[in-house]
Design a protein around this motif. Structure first.
Motif, PDB file in Angstrom:
ATOM      1  N   VAL A  30      23.585 -10.112   5.430  1.00 23.68           N
ATOM      2  CA  VAL A  30      22.699  -8.940   5.283  1.00 23.68           C
ATOM      3  C   VAL A  30      21.786  -8.017   3.903  1.00 23.68           C
ATOM      4  O   VAL A  30      20.977  -8.355   4.514  1.00 23.68           O
ATOM      5  CB  VAL A  30      23.631  -7.683   5.034  1.00 23.68           C
ATOM      6  N   ILE A  31      22.189  -8.692   2.794  1.00 23.19           N
ATOM      7  CA  ILE A  31      21.333  -8.656   1.710  1.00 23.19           C
ATOM      8  C   ILE A  31      19.727  -9.492   1.186  1.00 23.19           C
ATOM      9  O   ILE A  31      18.486  -9.129   1.195  1.00 23.19           O
ATOM     10  CB  ILE A  31      22.504  -8.959   0.759  1.00 23.19           C
ATOM     11  N   GLU A  32      20.366 -10.348   2.189  1.00 17.43           N
ATOM     12  CA  GLU A  32      19.106 -11.976   2.093  1.00 17.43           C
ATOM     13  C   GLU A  32      18.181 -11.603   3.280  1.00 17.43           C
ATOM     14  O   GLU A  32      17.342 -11.688   2.401  1.00 17.43           O
ATOM     15  CB  GLU A  32      19.783 -13.094   2.778  1.00 17.43           C
ATOM     16  N   TYR A  33      18.155 -10.938   4.281  1.00 17.94           N
ATOM     17  CA  TYR A  33      17.752  -9.916   5.295  1.00 17.94           C
ATOM     18  C   TYR A  33      16.801  -8.827   4.774  1.00 17.94           C
ATOM     19  O   TYR A  33      16.280  -8.235   5.811  1.00 17.94           O
ATOM     20  CB  TYR A  33      18.140 -10.380   6.681  1.00 17.94           C
ATOM     21  N   ILE A  34      17.384  -8.154   3.789  1.00 18.14           N
ATOM     22  CA  ILE A  34      16.790  -6.424   3.442  1.00 18.14           C
ATOM     23  C   ILE A  34      15.258  -6.630   3.805  1.00 18.14           C
ATOM     24  O   ILE A  34      14.610  -6.010   4.395  1.00 18.14           O
ATOM     25  CB  ILE A  34      17.600  -6.216   1.910  1.00 18.14           C
ATOM     26  N   PRO A  35      14.748  -7.521   3.280  1.00 16.97           N
ATOM     27  CA  PRO A  35      12.822  -7.592   2.603  1.00 16.97           C
ATOM     28  C   PRO A  35      12.507  -7.642   4.385  1.00 16.97           C
ATOM     29  O   PRO A  35      10.942  -7.315   4.451  1.00 16.97           O
ATOM     30  CB  PRO A  35      12.537  -8.939   2.409  1.00 16.97           C
ATOM     31  N   ARG A  36      13.524  -7.780   5.152  1.00 15.04           N
ATOM     32  CA  ARG A  36      12.840  -8.512   6.387  1.00 15.04           C
ATOM     33  C   ARG A  36      12.450  -6.494   7.197  1.00 15.04           C
ATOM     34  O   ARG A  36      11.912  -6.401   8.601  1.00 15.04           O
ATOM     35  CB  ARG A  36      13.185  -9.187   7.468  1.00 15.04           C
ATOM     36  N   PHE A  37      13.332  -6.116   7.113  1.00 19.71           N
ATOM     37  CA  PHE A  37      13.336  -4.929   7.505  1.00 19.71           C
ATOM     38  C   PHE A  37      12.777  -3.430   7.187  1.00 19.71           C
ATOM     39  O   PHE A  37      12.734  -2.414   7.538  1.00 19.71           O
ATOM     40  CB  PHE A  37      14.448  -4.300   8.743  1.00 19.71           C
ATOM     41  N   LEU A  38      12.033  -4.165   5.816  1.00 14.98           N
ATOM     42  CA  LEU A  38      11.223  -3.317   4.814  1.00 14.98           C
ATOM     43  C   LEU A  38       9.999  -2.569   5.270  1.00 14.98           C
ATOM     44  O   LEU A  38       9.466  -4.170   5.935  1.00 14.98           O
ATOM     45  CB  LEU A  38      11.463  -3.308   3.530  1.00 14.98           C
ATOM     46  N   TYR A  39       9.072  -1.785   5.345  1.00 10.36           N
ATOM     47  CA  TYR A  39       8.192  -1.240   4.718  1.00 10.36           C
ATOM     48  C   TYR A  39       7.228  -1.324   3.223  1.00 10.36           C
ATOM     49  O   TYR A  39       7.876  -0.262   3.199  1.00 10.36           O
ATOM     50  CB  TYR A  39       7.628  -0.207   5.595  1.00 10.36           C
ATOM     51  N   ALA A  40       6.193  -1.874   3.358  1.00  7.84           N
ATOM     52  CA  ALA A  40       5.998  -2.248   1.420  1.00  7.84           C
ATOM     53  C   ALA A  40       5.096  -1.137   0.988  1.00  7.84           C
ATOM     54  O   ALA A  40       4.407   0.258   2.923  1.00  7.84           O
ATOM     55  CB  ALA A  40       5.466  -3.395   1.200  1.00  7.84           C
ATOM     56  N   LYS A  41       5.197  -0.585  -0.061  1.00  9.18           N
ATOM     57  CA  LYS A  41       4.604   1.105  -0.081  1.00  9.18           C
ATOM     58  C   LYS A  41       2.796   0.827   0.266  1.00  9.18           C
ATOM     59  O   LYS A  41       2.356   1.560   0.836  1.00  9.18           O
ATOM     60  CB  LYS A  41       4.746   1.198  -1.590  1.00  9.18           C
ATOM     61  N   SER A  42       1.997  -0.546  -0.551  1.00 11.16           N
ATOM     62  CA  SER A  42       1.477  -1.001  -0.631  1.00 11.16           C
ATOM     63  C   SER A  42       0.266  -0.966   1.251  1.00 11.16           C
ATOM     64  O   SER A  42       1.148  -1.339   1.258  1.00 11.16           O
ATOM     65  CB  SER A  42       0.981  -1.759  -1.196  1.00 11.16           C
ATOM     66  N   SER A  43      -0.707  -0.172   1.049  1.00 14.02           N
ATOM     67  CA  SER A  43      -1.524  -0.678   2.670  1.00 14.02           C
ATOM     68  C   SER A  43      -1.848  -2.108   2.259  1.00 14.02           C
ATOM     69  O   SER A  43      -1.850  -2.777   3.764  1.00 14.02           O
ATOM     70  CB  SER A  43      -2.677  -0.474   2.909  1.00 14.02           C
ATOM     71  N   LYS A  44      -1.280  -2.679   1.408  1.00 13.75           N
ATOM     72  CA  LYS A  44      -2.011  -4.617   1.912  1.00 13.75           C
ATOM     73  C   LYS A  44      -0.728  -5.373   1.491  1.00 13.75           C
ATOM     74  O   LYS A  44      -0.654  -6.404   1.636  1.00 13.75           O
ATOM     75  CB  LYS A  44      -2.834  -4.983   0.532  1.00 13.75           C
ATOM     76  N   GLY A  45       0.427  -4.883   1.304  1.00 18.22           N
ATOM     77  CA  GLY A  45       2.289  -5.127   1.666  1.00 18.22           C
ATOM     78  C   GLY A  45       2.312  -6.516   0.789  1.00 18.22           C
ATOM     79  O   GLY A  45       1.761  -5.711  -0.431  1.00 18.22           O
ATOM     80  N   LEU A  46       3.302  -6.787   0.294  1.00 13.21           N
ATOM     81  CA  LEU A  46       3.683  -7.450  -0.748  1.00 13.21           C
ATOM     82  C   LEU A  46       3.451  -9.303  -0.900  1.00 13.21           C
ATOM     83  O   LEU A  46       3.546  -9.873  -0.113  1.00 13.21           O
ATOM     84  CB  LEU A  46       5.510  -7.479  -0.560  1.00 13.21           C
ATOM     85  N   GLU A  47       3.293  -9.343  -2.001  1.00 10.32           N
ATOM     86  CA  GLU A  47       2.420 -10.458  -1.939  1.00 10.32           C
ATOM     87  C   GLU A  47       4.181 -11.600  -2.353  1.00 10.32           C
ATOM     88  O   GLU A  47       3.798 -11.325  -3.453  1.00 10.32           O
ATOM     89  CB  GLU A  47       1.840 -10.744  -3.566  1.00 10.32           C
ATOM     90  N   ASN A  48       3.433 -12.570  -1.346  1.00  9.87           N
ATOM     91  CA  ASN A  48       4.203 -13.840  -0.912  1.00  9.87           C
ATOM     92  C   ASN A  48       6.256 -12.917  -0.495  1.00  9.87           C
ATOM     93  O   ASN A  48       6.858 -14.108  -0.513  1.00  9.87           O
ATOM     94  CB  ASN A  48       4.634 -14.513  -3.006  1.00  9.87           C
ATOM     95  N   THR A  49       5.209 -11.838   0.026  1.00  8.70           N
ATOM     96  CA  THR A  49       6.848 -11.750   0.274  1.00  8.70           C
ATOM     97  C   THR A  49       7.109 -10.997   1.876  1.00  8.70           C
ATOM     98  O   THR A  49       5.594 -10.305   1.622  1.00  8.70           O
ATOM     99  CB  THR A  49       7.575 -10.527  -0.253  1.00  8.70           C
ATOM    100  N   ARG A  50       6.841 -11.278   3.044  1.00  8.84           N
ATOM    101  CA  ARG A  50       6.444 -10.594   4.587  1.00  8.84           C
ATOM    102  C   ARG A  50       7.595  -9.694   4.445  1.00  8.84           C
ATOM    103  O   ARG A  50       9.220  -9.916   4.256  1.00  8.84           O
ATOM    104  CB  ARG A  50       6.613 -11.691   5.333  1.00  8.84           C
ATOM    105  N   ASP A  51       7.424  -8.405   4.901  1.00  7.63           N
ATOM    106  CA  ASP A  51       7.914  -6.871   5.411  1.00  7.63           C
ATOM    107  C   ASP A  51       7.937  -7.188   7.088  1.00  7.63           C
ATOM    108  O   ASP A  51       7.840  -7.948   7.620  1.00  7.63           O
ATOM    109  CB  ASP A  51       7.940  -5.900   4.193  1.00  7.63           C
ATOM    110  N   ALA A  52       8.185  -5.836   7.076  1.00 11.89           N
ATOM    111  CA  ALA A  52       8.735  -5.627   8.759  1.00 11.89           C
ATOM    112  C   ALA A  52       7.292  -5.905   9.391  1.00 11.89           C
ATOM    113  O   ALA A  52       7.076  -6.423  10.780  1.00 11.89           O
ATOM    114  CB  ALA A  52       9.484  -4.334   8.667  1.00 11.89           C
ATOM    115  N   PHE A  53       6.347  -5.352   8.921  1.00 13.98           N
ATOM    116  CA  PHE A  53       4.843  -5.478   9.421  1.00 13.98           C
ATOM    117  C   PHE A  53       4.093  -6.820   9.308  1.00 13.98           C
ATOM    118  O   PHE A  53       3.992  -6.748  10.336  1.00 13.98           O
ATOM    119  CB  PHE A  53       4.152  -4.533   8.602  1.00 13.98           C
ATOM    120  N   ASP A  54       3.960  -7.365   8.304  1.00 13.95           N
ATOM    121  CA  ASP A  54       4.309  -8.573   8.286  1.00 13.95           C
ATOM    122  C   ASP A  54       4.789  -9.374   9.651  1.00 13.95           C
ATOM    123  O   ASP A  54       3.774 -10.504  10.616  1.00 13.95           O
ATOM    124  CB  ASP A  54       3.945  -9.731   7.145  1.00 13.95           C
ATOM    125  N   ILE A  55       6.030  -9.558   9.699  1.00 16.26           N
ATOM    126  CA  ILE A  55       6.568 -10.285  10.632  1.00 16.26           C
ATOM    127  C   ILE A  55       6.334  -9.944  12.256  1.00 16.26           C
ATOM    128  O   ILE A  55       6.198 -10.733  12.706  1.00 16.26           O
ATOM    129  CB  ILE A  55       8.196 -10.151  10.425  1.00 16.26           C
TER     130      ILE A  55
END
Length: 543
Positions: A494-519
């Motif tokens: 569960v902890i491993e997949y946390i980044p996958r279902f979050l939406y980053a604060k920045s409108s450009k997303g997170l550097e080197n990390t895919r969030d729910a929007f990117d996926i």
């Protein structure tokens, strides 16, 4: 046949070449041997010799050829690679990916103590399953329509009319993330408290529009676009007409006006909308009223013009191939990858005093309400269950009690919400609690494999048949049957997949990390590619 000739030993090996010249004998023997072969046999012998020479050169000159041509992903990268390839993979390929995921988990678990001891946990976690592969924007550019404000921004301004029971105007604060969640001080780490907001779970259209405007592959030249994004806030447009004295025509009017506008765009005419996508911030059922039915909801999806448009939605119809379910916006919007790492470390080390938690209230107006059944079992379990009664607390706008309950429990019960899904699933998992499902459509059949949630349900969750619960199955006993090591393994997934279902604060997303929007967008673009290759997208001609 050559080996005995080439390796023929001399009777007196110690003597010189003058006494025993080998070359004449070898030549005569070769001539004699070859003269006895037919032309076909000579050709076969010649090819055999060439093949042997090729093998010798291959193994002596390129000993590491197989490694250079087929690089194997490191365990930390397996998850991110499988998420991008999963949509196109065949069933055997999926089995290989799943087997690799199990290997990855074991490797991660063995390395975890070393990582923590060396102080390098942040670097390892940032690499773990979330790195963006080095892919360009060729064939992946998206054009965002510049629509009249009445289709998006003006709808936000009508925030006091979107819900007959609540004023939604504060949800527009902080670029649509809502008010700062200062009340969580003392519950979440102080260093990442600024990343928490009371985000409305139906505000996804605002979140996606904002991100799409800064999307790395956004193009201002529609001629080069592979897809077209329609920034129409359908959920907000319809939400104000779902309750009260409104007729079907009123509920359909905003959507009909949007369709009339987009049909006037030449890029829509090029494909009849087949390369267009839209985000629906409400459940799909709010847009599926039959055209001839005057009842609840809008008929937006059943309008003929929408039959080819790909739709992102917080809950999809599992029988509709053009709908893609995406996570609800949660209340945690990391500012950087380090925010995620710190949160993962925090929930991993959290002390949990309760076996399971239930967030939700019984609904007396519903006959045989399943939530009421779960509430009875939770209350009957005593201290083993933490209950947050949403019939008494305002769970809709956010409450500290919800996060505290999930952070303090090993498992969290997840009955149906307004539909089959609920944001509580992601709030629960975000807190490192293991979800317990009673409907397969809540998660297993809802989301694409390996996009936002693990592909193997038993690796991160528990499923109990709801009819069994109604017939007396004791949930507490079922959950007590899981040993500590198994609970720890599931929590780690569960902890491993946390980044996958979050939406980053920045409108450009997170550097080197895919969030729910990117996926989600990567997956949708792959769907467009499939539609093109299968011929589903028609009439896409130069205009």
């Amino acid at each position: 046949m050559l080996l005995p000739i080439l390796g023929h030993p001399s009777a007196d090996h110690s003597t010189g070449l003058k006494e025993h010249p080998k070359s004449p004998n070898l030549k005569s023997l070769l001539k004699s041997f070859l003269s006895r072969l037919s032309p076909i046999h000579r050709t076969f012998l010649f090819l055999l010799i060439l093949f042997q020479l090729f093998l010798v050169l291959y193994f002596t000159r390129t000993p590491n050829l197989s490694l250079s041509l087929s690089p194997q992903p490191t365990p930390q990268l397996l998850t991110s690679q499988s998420s991008q390839q999963q949509f196109h993979s065949s069933e055997p390929d999926r089995e290989e990916i799943q087997a690799s995921d199990e290997t990855k988990f074991e490797a991660t678990e063995l390395d975890q103590e070393k990582v923590q001891a060396s102080g390098a946990e942040s670097q390892a976690s940032e690499r773990e399953g979330n790195q963006i592969q080095a892919t360009g924007c060729d064939g992946r550019r998206i054009y965002v329509y510049d629509m009249p404000p009445r289709f998006n921004y003006d709808l936000q301004k009508k925030c006091d009319k979107l819900d007959p029971w609540h004023d939604k105007c504060d949800k527009n604060l902080n670029e649509g993330f809502g008010p700062e969640a200062r009340e969580l001080a003392g519950i979440v780490p102080e260093s990442i408290l600024p990343a928490w907001y009371w985000t409305d779970h139906y505000w996804g259209e605002v979140v996606y529009h904002r991100r799409m405007l800064d999307y790395k592959c956004r193009t201002l030249e529609p001629e080069s676009a592979a897809a077209f994004y329609i920034p129409f806030y359908a959920g907000l447009a319809v939400g104000g007409y779902l309750w009260g004295n409104h007729n079907a025509s009123e509920r359909d009017l905003p959507c009909e006006q949007m369709i009339e506008w987009v049909q006037g765009q030449k890029w829509w005419k090029r494909s009849n909308g087949s390369d267009h996508l839209i985000m629906l911030g409400r459940l799909t059922w709010a847009f599926r009223r039959l055209r001839e039915d005057p009842g609840w909801g809008s008929s937006f999806i059943h309008m003929p013009e929408m039959k080819n448009v790909v739709r992102l939605a917080v809950e999809r119809n599992v029988w509709d191939d053009l709908e893609v379910a995406v996570p609800y916006p949660t209340i945690f919007h990391p500012r950087s990858a380090s925010d995620i790492v710190e949160w993962q470390r925090f929930v991993r080390g959290r002390r949990r005093d309760h076996l399971f938690a239930l967030v939700g209230g019984a609904r007396a107006s519903i006959r045989n309400d399943f939530r009421g059944v779960l509430q009875g079992q939770c209350l009957g379990a005593g201290a083993a269950c933490r209950h947050v009664d949403c019939a008494r607390e305002n769970c809709l706008d956010g409450t500290t009690a919800i996060m505290s309950a999930f952070l303090g429990s090993d498992f969290c019960l997840q009955p149906r919400g307004d539909g089959f899904t609920r944001r509580s699933v992601f709030d629960c998992m975000m807190a490192g609690s293991i979800p317990v499902f009673f409907w397969r459509r809540t998660a297993y059949l809802q989301y694409e494999r390996e996009w936002f949630l693990p592909g193997e349900p038993e690796s991160y969750s528990v499923f109990i048949q709801r009819d069994d619960v109604r017939n007396g199955t004791d949930i507490r006993k079922v959950l007590e049957g899981y040993g500590r090591e198994e609970v720890q393994r599931m929590r780690e997934k569960v902890i491993e997949y946390i980044p996958r279902f979050l939406y980053a604060k920045s409108s450009k997303g997170l550097e080197n990390t895919r969030d729910a929007f990117d996926i989600a967008i990567d997956g949708v673009l792959n769907k467009f590619k499939d539609h093109m290759e299968s011929g589903r997208i028609e009439n896409r001609n130069e205009i």
